[in-house]
Design a protein around this motif. Structure first.
Motif, PDB file in Angstrom:
ATOM      1  N   VAL A  91       0.876  -1.173   0.000  1.00 32.88           N
ATOM      2  CA  VAL A  91       0.000   0.000   0.000  1.00 32.88           C
ATOM      3  C   VAL A  91       0.908   1.216   0.000  1.00 32.88           C
ATOM      4  O   VAL A  91       2.079   1.131   0.319  1.00 32.88           O
ATOM      5  CB  VAL A  91      -0.928   0.004   1.228  1.00 32.88           C
ATOM      6  N   TYR A 376     -10.212  -0.341  -2.285  1.00 25.05           N
ATOM      7  CA  TYR A 376      -8.775  -0.097  -2.464  1.00 25.05           C
ATOM      8  C   TYR A 376      -7.946  -1.286  -1.969  1.00 25.05           C
ATOM      9  O   TYR A 376      -7.074  -1.798  -2.673  1.00 25.05           O
ATOM     10  CB  TYR A 376      -8.378   1.173  -1.717  1.00 25.05           C
ATOM     11  N   ARG A 380      -5.639  -4.081  -3.939  1.00 25.30           N
ATOM     12  CA  ARG A 380      -4.261  -4.384  -3.577  1.00 25.30           C
ATOM     13  C   ARG A 380      -4.059  -5.881  -3.342  1.00 25.30           C
ATOM     14  O   ARG A 380      -3.056  -6.452  -3.733  1.00 25.30           O
ATOM     15  CB  ARG A 380      -3.864  -3.602  -2.331  1.00 25.30           C
TER      16      ARG A 380
END
Length: 381
Positions: A91, A376, A380
């Protein structure tokens, strides 16, 4: 005088010739003596020729034995490893798989890793160095071998001694050198250590990636639960409240403003009427006819006064006007109270609806944030 000098010169020449002859004789004597000593030395060596021959043979054999049996030739092989300074992140705000940062401390750390006991142990295990007498001093000895752990520890120490690691100045290139009794072995071991190092680095990064994946999986599951809870909260709140649109809230706001304006107008009119009533009562109590006519503002009373009517004729009419004014005040008071109650209800409805709308909007923003964060991290992962 010339004759005297000549005789002296002749005498000096004679002396010089005598000195030269003496020196020549001494030199010849020394040469003869040297020649005699050399001959004596040669005769002495000849007499000990057997011992000399034995010494030459003995030292020659010792040199041959040392060169072929004791002295072992050593061979050095070298390999290079290039490190890439890079960073990969799971991240944006947390890096979990890192390459070198490029500073000298990181380079020195990698050099220590290359010569670490861990890698030497892996090299010993992968190349079967426990079976090599050069690295396992317990092989070939009499009696039972010691435990494998002790043999492995000795092999690791011996393996560490044959390697040297250096960094090529101003670069990410590491040079690994190994020195053994075999050129083939040196080359095989130096390449094997480079392979072990690369494999270990891949394993470290794989473990870091696995850890990151586990963390992301748990985080995604947690965010999913939070998202579902937020959606349920929004739905429950929407179902348990009488929500209105922003247009309806605007209409309520206008009604409140209109009602407040009507209350203000009625209050002003009531105050004026109250002042008129007070003035009329005061005039009646004084039995002042002209004052009664002005305060009453009544056409009939004005006509009576202007026609010269007596006080007894004016007072009954004035009492009737006072009753009308008092009734009007009561009606205005009732209207004001009613309007105030209506405005209070409108204000309560507006506050409730506005608060619900604000809370719903807050819940929707939280829901959108939860959904964005979940998507998000899910991407990932």
């Amino acid at each position: 005088m010339f004759a005297l000098c000549k005789r002296n010169f002749s005498r000096l020449n004679h002396r010089s010739r005598n000195a030269s002859l003496g020196n020549l004789q001494r030199l010849l004597g020394e040469s003869e003596q040297d020649e005699i000593d050399f001959l004596d030395l040669a005769r002495t060596l000849w007499r000990g020729k057997v011992w000399i021959a034995l010494a030459v043979i003995l030292f020659g054999a010792a040199g041959w034995y040392y060169g072929t049996r004791i002295a072992v030739p050593m061979y050095t092989a070298a390999s290079t490893v290039v490190l890439e300074p890079q960073r990969s992140t799971v991240v944006d705000f947390e890096g979990v798989v890192s390459g070198l940062s490029g500073d000298q401390l990181s380079i020195n750390t990698e050099m220590e890793v290359l010569s670490s006991r861990k890698l030497m142990g892996l090299l010993v295990d992968q190349t079967d160095l426990l079976d090599d007498p050069e690295f396992n001093p317990y092989l070939g000895g009499e009696g039972a071998l010691p435990p494998v752990e002790l043999q492995r520890d000795a092999a690791i120490r011996a393996t560490s001694r044959i390697f040297s690691v250096s960094n090529v100045k101003s670069s990410y290139v590491f040079q690994i050198k190994a020195t053994t009794t075999s050129a083939t072995k040196s080359a095989a071991l130096v390449n094997a250590l480079a392979d072990v190092y690369v494999a270990d680095q891949l394993l470290v990064k794989f473990e870091a990636t696995a850890t990151a994946t586990t963390w992301l999986t748990e985080r995604v599951a947690s965010l999913k639960s939070e998202l579902e809870a937020s959606e349920a909260t929004v739905q429950s709140f929407s179902g348990n409240t009488d929500l209105v649109s922003p247009e309806t809230l605007e209409a309520l706001s206008r009604q409140i403003k209109d009602t407040r304006a009507r209350i203000s107008d009625l209050s002003e009119a009531r105050d004026r009427q109250g002042e008129r009533l007070a003035a009329l009562k005061a005039a009646v109590s004084r039995r002042a006819v002209s004052a009664i006519a002005r305060a009453a503002d009544d056409a009939i009373l004005s006509e009576l006064v202007s026609s010269g009517a007596e006080t007894q004729q004016v007072l009954p009419r004035a009492e009737g006007v006072i009753g009308q004014l008092e009734g009007g005040l009561e009606r205005r008071d009732d209207q004001i109270v009613s309007l105030k109650n209506s405005m209070a209800k409108l204000q309560a409805d507006y506050d409730t609806q506005s608060g619900d709308a604000v809370q719903l909007e807050q819940l929707r923003r939280e829901l959108a944030a939860s959904r964005s964060l979940y998507e998000y991290f899910l991407t990932r992962l």
